[in-house]
Design an enzyme around this catalytic site. Sequence first.
Site, short mmCIF file in Angstrom:
data_model
loop_
_atom_site.label_atom_id
_atom_site.label_comp_id
_atom_site.label_asym_id
_atom_site.label_seq_id
_atom_site.Cartn_x
_atom_site.Cartn_y
_atom_site.Cartn_z
N SER A 351 3.77 -36.30 -2.66
CA SER A 351 3.32 -35.17 -1.84
C SER A 351 3.07 -35.55 -0.39
O SER A 351 3.07 -34.67 0.48
CB SER A 351 2.06 -34.55 -2.45
OG SER A 351 1.08 -35.54 -2.67
N ASP A 465 0.18 -43.18 -8.96
CA ASP A 465 0.16 -44.20 -10.01
C ASP A 465 -1.21 -44.85 -10.09
O ASP A 465 -1.78 -45.00 -11.17
CB ASP A 465 1.22 -45.27 -9.72
CG ASP A 465 2.63 -44.72 -9.75
OD1 ASP A 465 3.33 -44.94 -10.75
OD2 ASP A 465 3.02 -44.07 -8.77
N HIS A 606 -4.62 -35.35 1.27
CA HIS A 606 -3.31 -35.45 1.91
C HIS A 606 -3.43 -35.61 3.41
O HIS A 606 -4.50 -35.39 3.98
CB HIS A 606 -2.47 -34.22 1.57
CG HIS A 606 -2.07 -34.15 0.12
ND1 HIS A 606 -2.87 -33.55 -0.83
CD2 HIS A 606 -0.99 -34.64 -0.53
CE1 HIS A 606 -2.29 -33.67 -2.01
NE2 HIS A 606 -1.16 -34.34 -1.87
#
Length: 1394
Positions: A351, A465, A606
């Site tokens: 993203s 991850d 983000h």
Amino acid sequence: MGLRPTSFLLGLLGLLLGQVHMLRPSDVQVVAAIWDLDTAADSGRGDLKMQPWMEKRPPQVCMLASVLSDIIRHFNPSVLSPMCPPGKSAGPADGAQDLWAQARKLVRSMKENPQLDFQSDWKLINVFFSNASQCHLCPVAEQTSHVMDTMGKLTQTLDYLQQEVPKAFVNLVDLSEVLGLELSPQEETCGCTLETSSLSRAVMQWSYQETWKKLLASSKYNKQKSFAVVFQPIFSESDALTALEVPPRQDPASLALYLWNSMMESAGEKDQLVNAEEAEPLKCPTQEKPYLFTYRNSNYLPGLQLPTKTPEMREGAEVRCPDQDPSDSIPTSVHRLKPADIKVIGALGDSITAGNGAGSKPGDVLDVLTQYRGLSWSAGGDKNISKVTTLPNILREFNPALKGFSLGKGKENSAGAHFNQAVAGAKAEGLPAQARRLVDLMKNDTRINFQEDWKIITLFIGGNDLCSSCNDPDRYSPQNFTRNIGKALDILHAEVPRAFVNLVVMLEIIALRELYQEKRVNCPRLILKSLCPCVLKFDDNTTELATLIEVNRKYQEETHLLVESGRYDTKEDFTVVVQPFLENVAMPKTPEGLPDHSFFAPDCFHFSAKAHNQAASGLWNNMLEPINQKTSRHEFEIKSNLTCPDQAWPFLSTYKNLQNHGTWLPCMDRAPSPSLPTSVHALRPADVQVVAALGDSLTAGNGIATKPDDLLDVTTQYRGLSYSSGGDGSLHNVTTLPNILREFNPNLIGYAVGTGDANGTNAFLNQAVPGAKAEDLVDQAHALVQRMKADTRVDFQRDWKVITVLIGGTDLCDYCTDSKTYSAANFFEHLRKALDILHREVPRALVNLVDFMSPSVIREVFLKNPDKCPVQQARVLCNCVLSPRENSQEEARLAVITQAYQDSMRELVESGRYDTRDDFSVVLQPFFQNLRVPEQQDGRPDTSFFAPDCIHPNQKFHSQLSRALWANMLQPLGMKSNTLNLATVIPISCPTKDEPFLRTPRNSNYTYPKPAIKNWGSDFLCTEWSPSHSVPTSVHQLQPADIQVVAALGDALTTAVGARPSNSSDLFMSWRGLSWSIGGDGMLETHTTLPNILKMFNPQLKGFSTGTQAETAGLNAAAQGARARDMPAQARDLMELMKKSPDINLEKDWKLITLLIGSNDLCRYCEDPEAHSAQEYIRHIQQTLDIFYEELPRAFINVVQVMELTGLHQGHSGKCTMPLAAQSNCTCLRGSQENTPEMQMLKQLNWNFQSGVSKLAYQHRYLQREDFAIVVQPFFQHTLIPVNSRGDTDLTFFSDDCFYFSERGHAELAIALWNNMLEPVGNKATSNNFTYSRTKLKCPSPERPYLYTLRNSQLLPEEAKEPSTVLQWAVPVAAGLGLLVGAGVLIAWRAMRG
């Protein structure tokens, strides 16, 4: 539980006022529960499949209330049993009615309970409901509608409770995600399309909670003082759990615990997530906030409050590069790729690369779901560089026709995504599919020439991850992470021609904790914790957090290893380059020191457009930075300028186009000798089969590849990059001596690879050890020889070897702490011993002896760059080099000892000691002698050649060292360069047809010059030379500068007979001005004598001798041929001289008198044993000392022990003019044999003289005066004969006739006496090592500035021991000690040697 009085009063006040907003757990009297777990289901939406939890939900709900009641009981032991009225098995249509019916039963039960005061007691009522169809995860419009619909069905019940129940705290609890409900596969959910990503789930969970909070906070249910309704969400922690998946089932006890913990969080900070595998610890009320949280006491205002806006950095940038042109022709090699050659750009990732939230307005959390691909740092192409900084917009300044960048908004399959195929929420396991899709898109796009166009593809992955790694460590292991990246890169490598791939190393996501934990920064913490639970849910300093940090590090480390293995450098038109600018990035901060959330999208996870701008700049600059010099910590707070390609080297940096580190070898003739040579003087580069090295951290490779901001990594030993023994890569990308030699002989062995210490297999024959000093070279040499002999790959007898030795820097770093241990003489000895081992044991070897780096250069680089160098650690890193002040005595002393080290190296090599075999030679390679570091624009030395400690050379520097060493090896002796200018390009030399050999003295037709020693002076290195603040009254506080008068007694040694050659027939001229103990000719710089040393402390010193005439003898009362019996007379004469001198104040001046006598007594003992017995000798000495003790105030008496005479040996090969004179003047030695009774008796007498003097001097009788001391100086007790390089006696220490000491010999005696005076009694040197050095003089220390006496040594002398009949010293000798004993005796007395 104890409470503070103020807290107690507040609680009491709350009870009196009946405020629900001040309700504490201890105030709750009963816990109750009602439920409607089908409230949100509509008819016609399908039957629910019942899970076991659903089948017995009423008992389970009641059990949940029971656990809550048990928790309350810890605060209020009198809490009543929980109340849970039974409900019927209601369907969706009548759930609201059933809930209302339960509420009425509950109220009735409360009123009828005799233990409960219905009007006064506080009640905790839990209303449980669920949404089986997961409609709470719908987009905001449907979500709001669903909440309003649910609220409508709950209104009747809540209205009833508000009207009927006084003093009630109502929890409205949604169990939708934790019941384990499952929809039939063919059924719809709730009429909306549900996103499946973890991001969308997290955002919708937050939005759902916000909707409820806004509704309830402003509702009528929170207007009263005694009634409140609070929404308590219980969301499940799951990895991209979708509405169609079965939520993890929870037991009631765990749910009750999560509900309690939610009650302990303020209304705006509820971020608890249920995890079926983990139990959360129970939260407790705090003394500051001891109550159950309502919207009012949480100070909750509907809607996320927008923070005060900080000044935004302009998101655009400027490219002002002089060369923006493409290559003259389309390059065929990726290693010659200019920015303007790039025609296509693409990206893979998650993203961050998709641009989620990049264009979102502050506070618009829901907009984070929007993917602003046109703003993406690595692939976006919205607007242009002046308004939006992205990698494509930068490249479009070089090539406006660039294609492939993404535009606008949308997912990876949108029309504007183009070659930005990043997927929001992606993990490494999804990269191969992205790579496959990207390749197919490129192949099918008619706008590009897939085969011919050069492409840049940027790959960035790893955050998701790591955020999931703790829940499935095997799935998200570093090995699997790297394996999945490798699969994607393999696809690109196999199918994409002409591609430059950026693999951006994942950042240290642990920094996210700062943003999460800082309560002064307003962030949607539920979203943060939902997106990245593994980073945020563990406490500081826990094992789990430490494990996560290690996994993060392994992700980064394995990424480097994957690419740097060379796996993707097998084709000329394809490469992958690791770009590490995010590797060690820190959380950007505001001027107030808070995490700067302006760099983040509204979800605080983000990147904002501001951060995308910075990331694009960091990536671009990384692409142009050379390998191993790439920054790994991009400073987000600092507006970074866009770097321009180097005009001399305008290419994108790859592992194979290292301009600074790789080298092209132009040599055409690389053949070996026609047959393997047997002489080192006929050795060609291609004949060399083995390479090895000895030394310290420079040769071990410390810090060579350390990143500029990673000081701790300087401890890593990058042996594979070491200039003299590294074998990493090849000469194309790593310049080292082995890589140069491998161009001549690919079968070369012995070089080191990779990292590790000297004991590891990677080190091979690089046996250098960090921190090693010259004294450690012997062990290194032994280890090297052993390794070569033991390794089957080395033919020890037949293979030609090049061994490079560099040592000395570490010795200089510690020189000021122990000038004796790190003296030039000891440096010489240690180096000699190590080279002797190689010379003795290693056949067929050429040894490069390399000068060390000048400490003045290190000082200049280190001290003139305090903003870049760790100046605070100067004392730890290299104290004696870095700590001295500018223009101080310490700095001058450092320069002197440095030169002494260099001179000793040269002396050792030029002695010819190692040129006695045809297959072995040591060659001094002097390129390091004069090092020139280029200056920056501000005039400061350029630190880009150094590791972060500013001491160790980095790879850029090592490459230059390698080239300079190679050039030196091919330059003939006498013409070798002794200068290394780091700023110049050093061309790689080649052997010529006429001169094809590595150069040695013989094949250079070079003869070493004889040492040009002009004098036997010494360098004065002492920094403490001031006198005492007032004239001392105690001899035990006497400093050298306090001494005002010197004098001496003795024999021909003290009169300096034969110190210089005589032009007359008189061989017995006395050069009193050069006498070791009393001479004052010249100055210390040219003549080393005790007075000349003392004159450095006190220039007004009096009493010393000058010249050769008796008139200038001063207070030198010594006489040639004198014996002990003459000493009292000399003492009286000396007293008279001092008393008559108008320059001497007998009462106030401090006097230093040196007495040495006894050699004549020993030599005449056999003629008259009684007159020359030890008893008579001691009696005469005592008479002498008594005179001084009784008549001389303020005196320090040196009594020097007579030297050992009986171990004399022949050592000059008959070169003296009068070989029998000494025997005729020392009758006791004439014709004597070793081990005869006569010789043994003489040895015993010699020992008795020495021990008797020691006992006499320290008798109680001489310890009574405060201003008088006698100190025995024993340096002559075991004297070692000086030998030359051939092992013969070094006659330069003796006069022409070999009977006396020369000026050089006197200098050695003066040094030995002075050093003895500065050594404590009991710890004085008892021998003198005759080796030339101008820096052997010791200095007083600030801690111990006094001349040592018995008292201030705080140590009594040891009892005299019987002498051993076995000599324990090397080659004892007596030469000219007041009698004619010299080399003539050596002729007659050659015996054993050491």
